[in-house]
Design a protein around this motif. Structure first.
Motif, short mmCIF file in Angstrom:
data_model
loop_
_atom_site.label_atom_id
_atom_site.label_comp_id
_atom_site.label_asym_id
_atom_site.label_seq_id
_atom_site.Cartn_x
_atom_site.Cartn_y
_atom_site.Cartn_z
N LYS A 178 -7.73 5.83 -0.10
CA LYS A 178 -8.70 7.41 -0.69
C LYS A 178 -10.46 7.07 -1.26
CE LYS A 178 -7.71 10.35 -3.66
NZ LYS A 178 -6.81 11.13 -4.48
N ASP A 179 -10.44 6.10 -1.86
CA ASP A 179 -11.57 5.76 -2.80
C ASP A 179 -12.33 4.38 -2.74
OD1 ASP A 179 -9.80 5.00 -4.19
OD2 ASP A 179 -10.80 6.06 -6.00
N GLU A 180 -11.16 2.72 -1.89
CA GLU A 180 -12.01 1.96 -1.73
C GLU A 180 -11.49 1.52 -2.92
OE1 GLU A 180 -14.36 0.65 1.42
OE2 GLU A 180 -12.90 0.88 2.39
N LYS A 181 -10.50 2.17 -4.16
CA LYS A 181 -10.87 1.17 -5.14
C LYS A 181 -9.99 -0.05 -5.87
CE LYS A 181 -8.91 1.65 -10.03
NZ LYS A 181 -8.22 2.82 -10.72
N LYS A 182 -10.24 -1.16 -5.82
CA LYS A 182 -9.35 -2.47 -5.98
C LYS A 182 -8.57 -1.97 -7.02
CE LYS A 182 -13.74 -4.24 -5.11
NZ LYS A 182 -13.97 -4.48 -4.01
N LEU A 183 -7.29 -2.53 -6.31
CA LEU A 183 -5.73 -2.92 -6.88
C LEU A 183 -5.42 -3.97 -7.61
CD1 LEU A 183 -4.83 0.45 -5.79
CD2 LEU A 183 -5.57 0.54 -7.63
N ASP A 184 -6.38 -5.08 -6.77
CA ASP A 184 -5.76 -6.22 -7.00
C ASP A 184 -6.38 -7.11 -7.65
OD1 ASP A 184 -8.31 -6.88 -5.79
OD2 ASP A 184 -7.74 -5.84 -3.62
N LYS A 185 -6.44 -8.76 -7.68
CA LYS A 185 -6.69 -9.46 -8.41
C LYS A 185 -8.51 -9.07 -9.08
CE LYS A 185 -6.35 -14.38 -9.94
NZ LYS A 185 -5.95 -15.39 -10.34
N CYS A 240 -2.80 -10.61 -3.16
CA CYS A 240 -3.09 -9.50 -2.56
C CYS A 240 -4.61 -9.43 -2.20
CB CYS A 240 -1.86 -9.04 -1.69
SG CYS A 240 -0.65 -9.40 -2.01
N ARG A 241 -5.50 -8.69 -1.44
CA ARG A 241 -6.42 -7.74 -1.73
C ARG A 241 -5.91 -5.76 -1.13
NH1 ARG A 241 -10.52 -11.82 -1.55
NH2 ARG A 241 -11.43 -12.22 -2.92
N LEU A 242 -6.52 -5.47 -2.46
CA LEU A 242 -5.03 -4.36 -1.97
C LEU A 242 -6.03 -3.40 -2.69
CD1 LEU A 242 -2.17 -4.29 -3.98
CD2 LEU A 242 -2.11 -4.36 -1.29
N TRP A 243 -6.86 -2.27 -1.46
CA TRP A 243 -8.26 -1.34 -1.82
C TRP A 243 -7.13 0.01 -1.43
CZ3 TRP A 243 -12.48 -3.29 1.53
CH2 TRP A 243 -13.11 -4.19 0.87
N ASN A 244 -7.36 1.31 -2.39
CA ASN A 244 -7.26 2.55 -2.56
C ASN A 244 -7.82 3.21 -1.38
OD1 ASN A 244 -5.61 5.16 -2.99
ND2 ASN A 244 -7.37 5.24 -4.30
N ILE A 294 1.77 3.65 1.61
CA ILE A 294 1.87 4.41 -0.12
C ILE A 294 -0.35 4.41 -0.26
CG2 ILE A 294 3.57 3.56 -1.09
CD1 ILE A 294 2.12 1.49 -2.63
N GLY A 295 -0.80 4.29 0.58
CA GLY A 295 -2.23 4.79 0.45
C GLY A 295 -3.67 3.76 0.44
N ILE A 296 -2.66 1.91 0.75
CA ILE A 296 -3.50 1.30 0.12
C ILE A 296 -3.39 0.43 1.60
CG2 ILE A 296 -3.08 -1.40 -1.30
CD1 ILE A 296 -1.22 0.03 -3.17
#
Ligand code: UDP
Length: 260
Positions: free
Chosen positions: A208-215, A202-206, A169-171
């Motif tokens: 495509k652009d390394e955007k952080k999707l986590d805490k 968890c550490r989750l980075w997009n 899912i691109g993460i």
């Protein structure tokens, strides 16, 4: 479902006695904490999203034969779980350098590790969850050798599986934390995955652009935490189309499992 008396309140969750012996109800709060409780906030909707994302991940683990405490989700904020004897260690699996690993060892965030690294921390808020090694765990009797070997194998297997799920899912799964407990059956016990697996742990980075999707959005004051967690849920296919953030925050929309 009737919930019994409160037996524990943690930073982000509350545990209540469950309807049957050997069960508990795990309630997901909106509270966010970081840096050993020094930074605190209430983030509307976080508990709802973590309940749903953790349900999804633990169900997938159950399906591949990894035993977890998860039984079923009860509502927006609660899930029924098996009562375990918690092993007082936090197991961290790292694929990419970040967080305390980077600061402790001076390795820049984002450096890919050639193989996953396992770390163990002693679960103790007063001591700030210190890093420990396998000798500490064995000598201080937090777990025996068989349990520790099993926990390490399971952690790496969960990592392999989740790296694939998130890559799909691109993460990027940068790192995450697991907890384990003993499920007792008479004299015998088996090791089960406990707690939660969510963007809080968890550490989750997009990709495509390394955007952080986590805490880290909260830890580092980046804003947009609920939107990021919602994005993770949406990509995992567990948010009904059209659900908006306001609905999550107010809990008006009932989030149900999308049939595959
Ligand atoms: N983690 C967690 N609970 C903790 C400590 C860490 O869930 O009490 C997770 C954290 O979200 C990250 C991973 O474990 O995904 C590694 O965290 P790290 O050691 O870098 O510490 P942090 O930067 O979270 O303080």
């Amino acid at each position: 479902m009737a919930r019994g008396k409160q037996i524990y309140e943690g930073k982000a969750k509350i545990l209540y006695e469950g309807p049957e012996k050997g069960t508990l109800i795990q309630y997901f709060k909106d509270d966010a904490t970081a840096f050993n409780n020094k930074k605190k906030a209430v983030i509307d909707g976080k508990g709802v999203l973590n309940n749903r994302i953790s349900e999804f991940i633990l169900t997938q683990l159950n399906q591949i034969g990894i035993k977890t405490h998860f039984i079923k989700r009860l509502n927006m904020r609660e899930q029924l779980i098996k009562s375990l004897e918690i092993i007082p260690i936090e197991v961290v699996v790292r694929n990419i350098a970040a967080g305390t690993f980077s600061t402790r060892l001076g390795i820049s965030e984002g450096t890919e590790l050639t193989k996953p690294i396992l770390e163990f921390y002693f679960k103790n808020d007063e001591l700030g969850d210190p890093l420990v090694n396998t000798d500490h765990i064995l000598t201080l009797n937090w777990a025996n050798q068989d349990e520790l070997s099993f926990i390490s194998e399971q952690a790496l297997r969960i990592n392999d599986f989740l790296v694939g799920v998130f890559r799909g899912i691109g993460i990027k799964l940068v790192d995450f934390k697991l907890e384990f407990g003993r499920f007792w059956n008479g004299e015998d016990s088996e090791i089960y995955v406990a707690d939660e697996i969510s963007p809080d742990s968890c550490r989750l980075w997009n990709i495509k652009d390394e955007k952080k999707l986590d805490k880290d959005r909260f830890r580092r004051d980046l804003g947009g935490l609920v939107e990021a967690y919602q994005e993770v849920a949406r990509r995992l296919g567990i948010m009904p189309e059209g659900t908006n953030i306001k609905e999550i925050k107010t809990g008006i929309t009932k989030i149900t499992l999308k049939k595959k």
